[in-house]
Scaffold this motif. Sequence first.
Motif, PDB file in Angstrom:
ATOM      1  N   ALA A 203       0.838  -1.207   0.000  1.00 40.94           N
ATOM      2  CA  ALA A 203       0.000   0.000   0.000  1.00 40.94           C
ATOM      3  C   ALA A 203       0.866   1.247   0.000  1.00 40.94           C
ATOM      4  O   ALA A 203       2.052   1.196   0.328  1.00 40.94           O
ATOM      5  N   THR A 204       0.260   2.374  -0.384  1.00 39.00           N
ATOM      6  CA  THR A 204       0.934   3.676  -0.386  1.00 39.00           C
ATOM      7  C   THR A 204       0.273   4.589   0.629  1.00 39.00           C
ATOM      8  O   THR A 204      -0.962   4.701   0.659  1.00 39.00           O
ATOM      9  N   ALA A 205       1.078   5.234   1.465  1.00 39.44           N
ATOM     10  CA  ALA A 205       0.568   6.170   2.473  1.00 39.44           C
ATOM     11  C   ALA A 205       0.788   7.601   1.996  1.00 39.44           C
ATOM     12  O   ALA A 205       1.903   7.984   1.650  1.00 39.44           O
ATOM     13  N   TYR A 206      -0.286   8.376   1.973  1.00 36.73           N
ATOM     14  CA  TYR A 206      -0.207   9.772   1.523  1.00 36.73           C
ATOM     15  C   TYR A 206      -0.340  10.767   2.680  1.00 36.73           C
ATOM     16  O   TYR A 206      -0.210  11.974   2.476  1.00 36.73           O
ATOM     17  N   SER A 207      -0.631  10.264   3.874  1.00 38.59           N
ATOM     18  CA  SER A 207      -0.807  11.161   5.023  1.00 38.59           C
ATOM     19  C   SER A 207      -0.459  10.409   6.294  1.00 38.59           C
ATOM     20  O   SER A 207      -0.210   9.195   6.285  1.00 38.59           O
ATOM     21  N   ALA A 208      -0.462  11.154   7.414  1.00 38.47           N
ATOM     22  CA  ALA A 208      -0.175  10.531   8.707  1.00 38.47           C
ATOM     23  C   ALA A 208      -1.213   9.472   9.035  1.00 38.47           C
ATOM     24  O   ALA A 208      -0.885   8.387   9.523  1.00 38.47           O
ATOM     25  N   ASP A 209      -2.483   9.776   8.758  1.00 36.29           N
ATOM     26  CA  ASP A 209      -3.545   8.804   9.013  1.00 36.29           C
ATOM     27  C   ASP A 209      -3.356   7.563   8.164  1.00 36.29           C
ATOM     28  O   ASP A 209      -3.553   6.436   8.629  1.00 36.29           O
ATOM     29  N   ASP A 210      -2.980   7.760   6.905  1.00 37.26           N
ATOM     30  CA  ASP A 210      -2.734   6.614   6.017  1.00 37.26           C
ATOM     31  C   ASP A 210      -1.633   5.725   6.567  1.00 37.26           C
ATOM     32  O   ASP A 210      -1.755   4.499   6.595  1.00 37.26           O
ATOM     33  N   LEU A 211      -0.529   6.359   6.988  1.00 37.25           N
ATOM     34  CA  LEU A 211       0.622   5.598   7.457  1.00 37.25           C
ATOM     35  C   LEU A 211       0.259   4.746   8.664  1.00 37.25           C
ATOM     36  O   LEU A 211       0.569   3.551   8.711  1.00 37.25           O
ATOM     37  N   MET A 212      -0.407   5.337   9.645  1.00 33.08           N
ATOM     38  CA  MET A 212      -0.768   4.593  10.844  1.00 33.08           C
ATOM     39  C   MET A 212      -1.756   3.482  10.505  1.00 33.08           C
ATOM     40  O   MET A 212      -1.646   2.351  10.994  1.00 33.08           O
ATOM     41  N   LYS A 213      -2.715   3.786   9.627  1.00 29.44           N
ATOM     42  CA  LYS A 213      -3.730   2.798   9.240  1.00 29.44           C
ATOM     43  C   LYS A 213      -3.092   1.611   8.520  1.00 29.44           C
ATOM     44  O   LYS A 213      -3.395   0.454   8.799  1.00 29.44           O
ATOM     45  N   ILE A 214      -2.170   1.896   7.590  1.00 30.08           N
ATOM     46  CA  ILE A 214      -1.523   0.828   6.822  1.00 30.08           C
ATOM     47  C   ILE A 214      -0.592   0.026   7.722  1.00 30.08           C
ATOM     48  O   ILE A 214      -0.522  -1.207   7.633  1.00 30.08           O
ATOM     49  N   PHE A 215       0.127   0.716   8.600  1.00 26.02           N
ATOM     50  CA  PHE A 215       1.010   0.017   9.537  1.00 26.02           C
ATOM     51  C   PHE A 215       0.199  -0.947  10.404  1.00 26.02           C
ATOM     52  O   PHE A 215       0.611  -2.080  10.648  1.00 26.02           O
ATOM     53  N   LEU A 216      -0.958  -0.499  10.873  1.00 25.56           N
ATOM     54  CA  LEU A 216      -1.803  -1.353  11.706  1.00 25.56           C
ATOM     55  C   LEU A 216      -2.369  -2.521  10.901  1.00 25.56           C
ATOM     56  O   LEU A 216      -2.494  -3.636  11.412  1.00 25.56           O
ATOM     57  N   GLN A 217      -2.694  -2.256   9.640  1.00 21.92           N
ATOM     58  CA  GLN A 217      -3.186  -3.324   8.775  1.00 21.92           C
ATOM     59  C   GLN A 217      -2.109  -4.395   8.582  1.00 21.92           C
ATOM     60  O   GLN A 217      -2.383  -5.598   8.665  1.00 21.92           O
ATOM     61  N   ALA A 218      -0.887  -3.948   8.336  1.00 19.92           N
ATOM     62  CA  ALA A 218       0.224  -4.882   8.184  1.00 19.92           C
ATOM     63  C   ALA A 218       0.498  -5.611   9.495  1.00 19.92           C
ATOM     64  O   ALA A 218       0.791  -6.813   9.501  1.00 19.92           O
ATOM     65  N   PHE A 219       0.373  -4.895  10.605  1.00 21.33           N
ATOM     66  CA  PHE A 219       0.597  -5.520  11.909  1.00 21.33           C
ATOM     67  C   PHE A 219      -0.468  -6.574  12.191  1.00 21.33           C
ATOM     68  O   PHE A 219      -0.159  -7.665  12.679  1.00 21.33           O
ATOM     69  N   ASP A 220      -1.737  -6.260  11.894  1.00 22.91           N
ATOM     70  CA  ASP A 220      -2.822  -7.216  12.118  1.00 22.91           C
ATOM     71  C   ASP A 220      -2.603  -8.494  11.316  1.00 22.91           C
ATOM     72  O   ASP A 220      -2.943  -9.594  11.767  1.00 22.91           O
ATOM     73  N   ALA A 221      -2.048  -8.354  10.106  1.00 25.14           N
ATOM     74  CA  ALA A 221      -1.755  -9.530   9.289  1.00 25.14           C
ATOM     75  C   ALA A 221      -0.563 -10.301   9.848  1.00 25.14           C
ATOM     76  O   ALA A 221      -0.492 -11.527   9.727  1.00 25.14           O
ATOM     77  N   SER A 222       0.369  -9.588  10.479  1.00 28.33           N
ATOM     78  CA  SER A 222       1.584 -10.219  11.007  1.00 28.33           C
ATOM     79  C   SER A 222       1.355 -10.862  12.370  1.00 28.33           C
ATOM     80  O   SER A 222       1.941 -11.900  12.682  1.00 28.33           O
ATOM     81  N   ALA A 223       0.528 -10.216  13.189  1.00 25.60           N
ATOM     82  CA  ALA A 223       0.264 -10.706  14.548  1.00 25.60           C
ATOM     83  C   ALA A 223      -1.242 -10.672  14.802  1.00 25.60           C
ATOM     84  O   ALA A 223      -1.738  -9.796  15.508  1.00 25.60           O
ATOM     85  N   PRO A 224      -1.984 -11.615  14.207  1.00 21.92           N
ATOM     86  CA  PRO A 224      -3.455 -11.588  14.299  1.00 21.92           C
ATOM     87  C   PRO A 224      -3.937 -11.702  15.742  1.00 21.92           C
ATOM     88  O   PRO A 224      -3.356 -12.428  16.553  1.00 21.92           O
ATOM     89  N   SER A 225      -4.990 -10.966  16.059  1.00 26.05           N
ATOM     90  CA  SER A 225      -5.613 -11.060  17.378  1.00 26.05           C
ATOM     91  C   SER A 225      -7.106 -10.792  17.230  1.00 26.05           C
ATOM     92  O   SER A 225      -7.539 -10.118  16.295  1.00 26.05           O
ATOM     93  N   GLN A 226      -7.874 -11.318  18.153  1.00 26.46           N
ATOM     94  CA  GLN A 226      -9.316 -11.122  18.122  1.00 26.46           C
ATOM     95  C   GLN A 226      -9.650  -9.705  18.574  1.00 26.46           C
ATOM     96  O   GLN A 226      -9.088  -9.210  19.553  1.00 26.46           O
ATOM     97  N   GLN A 227     -10.567  -9.039  17.856  1.00 29.35           N
ATOM     98  CA  GLN A 227     -10.970  -7.688  18.240  1.00 29.35           C
ATOM     99  C   GLN A 227     -12.394  -7.698  18.784  1.00 29.35           C
ATOM    100  O   GLN A 227     -13.256  -8.445  18.304  1.00 29.35           O
ATOM    101  N   VAL A 228     -12.602  -6.867  19.790  1.00 26.82           N
ATOM    102  CA  VAL A 228     -13.904  -6.751  20.439  1.00 26.82           C
ATOM    103  C   VAL A 228     -14.675  -5.596  19.805  1.00 26.82           C
ATOM    104  O   VAL A 228     -14.091  -4.551  19.494  1.00 26.82           O
ATOM    105  N   ALA A 229     -15.967  -5.777  19.609  1.00 24.40           N
ATOM    106  CA  ALA A 229     -16.798  -4.712  19.035  1.00 24.40           C
ATOM    107  C   ALA A 229     -16.761  -3.489  19.944  1.00 24.40           C
ATOM    108  O   ALA A 229     -16.926  -3.582  21.159  1.00 24.40           O
ATOM    109  N   PHE A 230     -16.523  -2.324  19.327  1.00 20.75           N
ATOM    110  CA  PHE A 230     -16.411  -1.061  20.045  1.00 20.75           C
ATOM    111  C   PHE A 230     -17.624  -0.218  19.667  1.00 20.75           C
ATOM    112  O   PHE A 230     -17.661   0.389  18.608  1.00 20.75           O
TER     113      PHE A 230
END
Length: 307
Positions: A203-230
């Motif tokens: 993915a390509t990040a064009y802003s600070a929000d993009d970078l954090m979002k993509i980093f978290l997406q890559a992290f979720d794929a690397s270290a999967p964990s169950q998420q609770v509904a918020f």
Amino acid sequence: MPESYIVRHAGRVITAIFLSVCASFVFSQENESKKPDVRLVIDVSGSMKRNDPKNLRQPAVDLLVQLLPEDSRGGVWTFGKYVNMLVPHKDAMRAWKKSAKTKAKDINSVGLYTNIGEALERAAYDVDDKNKNYKTSIILLTDGMVDVAKDPLENEKERKRILNKVLPKLDKAGYTIHTVALSDNADKFLLDRLSLDTDGISATAYSADDLMKIFLQAFDASAPSQQVAFDGDAFAVDSSIEEFTALIFHEGSKIQIKEPNNNLHDAQTKDKAISWYQTDTYDLITVKQTLEGEWQVKGERGSGSRV
């Protein structure tokens, strides 16, 4: 064509599909049972001054390091012309995370060239003897092209080496490569190939929000964990949950967390069951020995927050 042949042939096809699905399921189950090994490879070349002027790489790397569960492993490498192991590749224990937080502040934009190939090889230093008990992922962040010399022919030679030698070797060894481009000037073909050939994310990040979002997406794929509904500011914890980690983004707002028994906690709370990591943009709260019921987050919660 005899009907009996068609039936026998169809049966073989169905059997083949069934076996393929079973094999994929077993592989998925085995992969999910492995502990995460996340290796961050960060570009510190001079062009980052233009493409990451606020050095958002620092908080992004810091966040991923802090999110790593304690049964995982991690490491951080930076690269320009040379490759530096910024944070040693070790078990992600509390002392390691504390050291990584300090080291992340050394991420800069003073490097010459963009030596992607050597950076990948250094991060995959154990390629010939990788620990099969871990799901090993490399997250590569760069804004550039392969650049190891002033001679364009040398750069093209190195690019081909990455595609034809480095990538197949890492893929065969079982590394997953996630790539994050910080500029449209990055070699997207190369980055896409690195990710697609190893079942990673590109993915390509064009802003600070993009970078954090993509980093978290890559992290979720690397270290999967169950998420609770918020739901709004509340989330439910049932008897099956022994521990949770809440990542709460904010813009300077004071964050508090309220237990089902109405006890309020914040970053100053002294409680062995609560670990609270606070920055200017997010709070990371890990709670052990959780109470069953509805928990609430107090304060102005930003988008991207999760439990």
